[in-house]
Design a protein around this motif. Structure first.
Motif: not given
Length: 60
Positions: A25-27, A31-33, A39-40
């Motif tokens: 979930c942290a990852r 990624k969503q943030r 910032l992709d």
């Protein structure tokens, strides 16, 4: 069409408070943030702050 990011975020949502201790979930949140902030970039494990945020810290 399956969306792995959306599906993963929904899984984390169902975990509730346990999601705070879930590395997956942290990852996904990171990624969503990054997508939200535009910032992709490929994740290389770096957690550096965006340049704007760094300049704000330097101004203090």
């Amino acid at each position: 069409m399956p969306n792995p990011l959306r599906d993963g975020l929904r899984r984390c949502q169902t975990l509730g408070e346990a999601a705070l201790r879930d590395d997956g979930c942290a990852r996904l949140w990171a990624k969503q943030r990054d997508r939200f902030l535009g910032l992709d970039k490929p994740s290389g494990g770096s957690t550096s702050e965006p340049a704007v945020s760094q300049s704000l810290h330097e101004a203090r």
